[in-house]
Design a protein around this motif. Structure first.
Motif, mmCIF file in Angstrom:
data_model
loop_
_atom_site.group_PDB
_atom_site.id
_atom_site.type_symbol
_atom_site.label_atom_id
_atom_site.label_comp_id
_atom_site.label_asym_id
_atom_site.label_seq_id
_atom_site.Cartn_x
_atom_site.Cartn_y
_atom_site.Cartn_z
ATOM 1 N N GLN A 188 35.089 54.490 26.359
ATOM 2 C CA GLN A 188 34.451 55.087 27.531
ATOM 3 C C GLN A 188 33.135 55.767 27.142
ATOM 4 O OE1 GLN A 188 36.359 58.481 29.616
ATOM 5 N NE2 GLN A 188 36.413 57.152 31.410
ATOM 6 N N GLU A 191 30.560 53.026 26.364
ATOM 7 C CA GLU A 191 30.088 52.444 27.628
ATOM 8 C C GLU A 191 29.020 53.325 28.256
ATOM 9 O OE1 GLU A 191 32.406 50.042 31.052
ATOM 10 O OE2 GLU A 191 32.826 52.187 31.055
ATOM 11 N N SER A 192 29.217 54.639 28.194
ATOM 12 C CA SER A 192 28.228 55.564 28.770
ATOM 13 C C SER A 192 26.924 55.552 27.973
ATOM 14 C CB SER A 192 28.794 56.989 28.814
ATOM 15 O OG SER A 192 28.884 57.549 27.515
ATOM 16 N N LEU A 267 33.156 60.977 31.584
ATOM 17 C CA LEU A 267 34.128 60.820 30.501
ATOM 18 C C LEU A 267 35.394 61.578 30.909
ATOM 19 C CD1 LEU A 267 31.831 61.263 27.365
ATOM 20 C CD2 LEU A 267 32.369 59.192 28.669
ATOM 21 N N LEU A 335 38.575 49.400 32.305
ATOM 22 C CA LEU A 335 37.772 49.813 31.156
ATOM 23 C C LEU A 335 37.986 48.852 29.991
ATOM 24 C CD1 LEU A 335 35.947 51.857 29.669
ATOM 25 C CD2 LEU A 335 38.020 53.154 29.109
ATOM 26 N N THR A 339 34.939 46.556 28.388
ATOM 27 C CA THR A 339 34.449 46.838 27.040
ATOM 28 C C THR A 339 34.938 45.877 25.982
ATOM 29 O OG1 THR A 339 36.279 48.390 26.696
ATOM 30 C CG2 THR A 339 34.206 49.305 27.513
#
Length: 343
Positions: A188, A191-192, A267, A335, A339
């Motif tokens: 996560q 990804e950000s 997050l 998610l 990813t």
């Protein structure tokens, strides 16, 4: 005639007594049967219970499980023995408790986000699914934290995040498996940042203690676990925390900023642990655990124990726990697919 009449009366009386006795015996047998069934539910437990921790000793799941075992052993007057069965990202222990054990309430799994929602979300063909768990109660929650070695070059999470964006292939981080807790928190975060998950290097570990040791020894660059799990090595000066992943700063380390303060929003992944049984376990046993845990989480001594191991009480009953697991699994599947964790 008089003798015949007397004899007839005697026979009738004997028959009446016999029939009454049969009826009484029949009712008594029924009552015993019903009482026996009721007794079966109310007398549980009548012998030792095995509480399986699917990770190595010393981590958050293990410490929480031992607190539960200590409380309920005294509450029920029966020993509850904690057995550590690490391996496979927690799945070896989960298989033992959910598939190999009898569904009689005498083997219980200390489950975790890693062995349930994250495992199912991150594995295309899981050997254990949420449906094979009969969730009894959620116990505790913890705040994720990002840790590096004490003498690492980065002093802030912003600096570290920028380095990861530029050097993803140099980032090594510890996790119990590709679909473990640390993996999903990292995914996560990556990804950000716009970082490809597969360009970084995951190093397998058997649990928090192993991950933290690898970090302190310089074998990995990053470890992601709960604040409480990492606290001993932080306090010992072996590692340092760059950020915590929660709405507010941790009271344990008030000087450590949150990920949101570091400029990263969205997050949201959290850590939790709870209790589950094989799917065919009788409802009355689940209810007994559910009620006991609810009482336990109002007990001042138990709450102090949770505080000592740096976890927060997070009780959910069986129905709410099950519903929460379903919702979390759906969110993590997305998610995992986005990813590339899910394989």
């Amino acid at each position: 005639m008089k003798k015949l009449f007397t004899l007839s009366i005697a026979v009738l009386l004997l028959m009446g007594i016999f029939l009454t006795g049969c009826t009484t015996n029949s009712v008594t047998s029924t009552e015993k049967k019903e009482g026996g069934e009721q007794k079966k539910g109310t007398d549980y437990p009548i012998r030792q219970i095995e509480l399986v921790v699917p990770f190595a000793a010393g981590g958050g799941v293990d410490l929480a499980a031992r607190s539960v075992a200590d409380y309920l052993s005294k509450e029920w007057g029966q020993p509850i023995v904690v057995t550590n069965k690490p391996g496979g990202g927690g799945i070896i222990g989960a298989q033992y408790a959910l598939k190999e054990a009898k569904p009689d309430g005498y083997t219980v799994l200390a489950n975790n986000v890693s062995t349930t929602t994250m495992y199912e979300a991150g594995t295309a063909n899981p050997v254990i699914t949420n449906k094979e768990n009969k969730f009894a109660a959620r116990i505790a929650a913890g705040t994720p934290a990002y840790a590096v070695k004490a003498d690492a070059e980065w002093d802030t999470f912003e600096e570290f995040s920028e380095w990861v964006k530029k050097n993803p292939e140099k980032l090594t981080w510890a996790s119990v498996g590709p679909a473990g807790f640390s993996s999903f928190v990292a995914a996560q975060w990556f990804e950000s940042l716009g970082v490809d998950f597969n360009k970084t290097q995951m190093v397998s570990s058997e649990g928090t203690s192993d991950s933290a040791a690898k970090l302190a020894g310089g074998h990995v660059v990053l470890a992601i676990h709960t604040v409480g799990e990492l606290a001993p090595l932080v306090e010992a000066g072996k590692i340092k925390l760059l950020a915590v992943q929660s709405p507010e700063r941790s009271p344990l380390f008030p000087d450590v900023p949150t990920t949101e303060e570091a400029g990263l929003e969205g997050l949201t992944i959290k850590w939790w642990t709870g209790l589950s049984f094989p799917a065919d376990t009788p409802d009355e046993i689940i209810q007994k655990w559910e009620q006991a845990v609810e009482k336990m989480e109002k007990d001042e001594t138990f709450l102090q124990q949770l505080e000592k191991i740096k976890l927060d009480p997070a009780y959910l009953n069986s129905a709410d726990f099950t519903k929460e697991v379903e919702m979390e699994t759906n969110a993590l599947i997305k998610l995992a697919e986005d990813t590339g964790i899910r394989k």
